[in-house]
Design a protein around this motif. Structure first.
Motif, short mmCIF file in Angstrom:
data_model
loop_
_atom_site.label_atom_id
_atom_site.label_comp_id
_atom_site.label_asym_id
_atom_site.label_seq_id
_atom_site.Cartn_x
_atom_site.Cartn_y
_atom_site.Cartn_z
N THR A 163 0.86 -1.18 0.00
CA THR A 163 0.00 0.00 0.00
C THR A 163 0.89 1.23 0.00
N PHE A 164 0.38 2.28 -0.61
CA PHE A 164 1.14 3.52 -0.77
C PHE A 164 0.42 4.63 -0.04
N LYS A 165 1.19 5.49 0.64
CA LYS A 165 0.58 6.63 1.33
C LYS A 165 0.20 7.70 0.32
N TYR A 207 -0.79 15.65 -3.05
CA TYR A 207 -2.12 15.24 -3.51
C TYR A 207 -3.17 15.28 -2.41
N VAL A 208 -2.75 15.50 -1.15
CA VAL A 208 -3.70 15.45 -0.04
C VAL A 208 -4.86 16.42 -0.28
N GLN A 215 -3.71 5.11 -5.01
CA GLN A 215 -3.45 5.31 -3.59
C GLN A 215 -2.68 6.60 -3.30
N GLU A 216 -1.70 6.92 -4.13
CA GLU A 216 -0.95 8.16 -3.88
C GLU A 216 -1.82 9.39 -4.06
N ARG A 217 -2.92 9.23 -4.80
CA ARG A 217 -3.84 10.36 -5.00
C ARG A 217 -5.00 10.34 -4.01
N GLY A 218 -4.95 9.44 -3.04
CA GLY A 218 -5.91 9.45 -1.94
C GLY A 218 -7.11 8.54 -2.10
#
Length: 103
Positions: free
Chosen positions: A3-5, A10-11, A90-93
């Motif tokens: 999984t990627f934070k 992008y938050v 995932q990196e884009r939320g």
């Protein structure tokens, strides 16, 4: 599964993603891991809509508003590696929504 934070830049940026593909496009993905991601995992991601289109492709649109009027990014992800595909969401939320307990 890795999984990627969400990346800091992008938050809070993307509110909705729409993944469009022809009826057989997802089933025809040769890599089983990527096919399962699109057909089994992605439908459970919060704020991700899956749409059927006539074109023979898989298109990902990411929007900066709930109403889907401000398009932020567009990708064509058919042939990209599994890890890159998962990281893109995932990196884009976009993550799997918590499963609701059956009462």
């Amino acid at each position: 599964e890795k999984t990627f934070k969400t990346r800091d830049d992008y938050v809070g940026r993307f509110k909705k993603a729409v993944v469009s593909g022809c009826e057989s496009c997802f089933e025809k993905i040769p890599n089983e891991e990527i096919r399962d991601f699109y057909t089994k995992k992605l439908p459970n991601y919060a704020n991700v809509e899956i749409k059927t289109i006539k074109e023979n492709l898989i298109k990902v649109e990411m929007f900066e508003d709930e109403e889907k009027t401000r398009q932020g990014e567009v990708f064509y992800l058919n042939g990209l590696p599994y890890e890159f595909t998962v990281r893109t969401f995932q990196e884009r939320g976009f993550y799997e929504a918590p499963k609701k307990e059956d009462l």
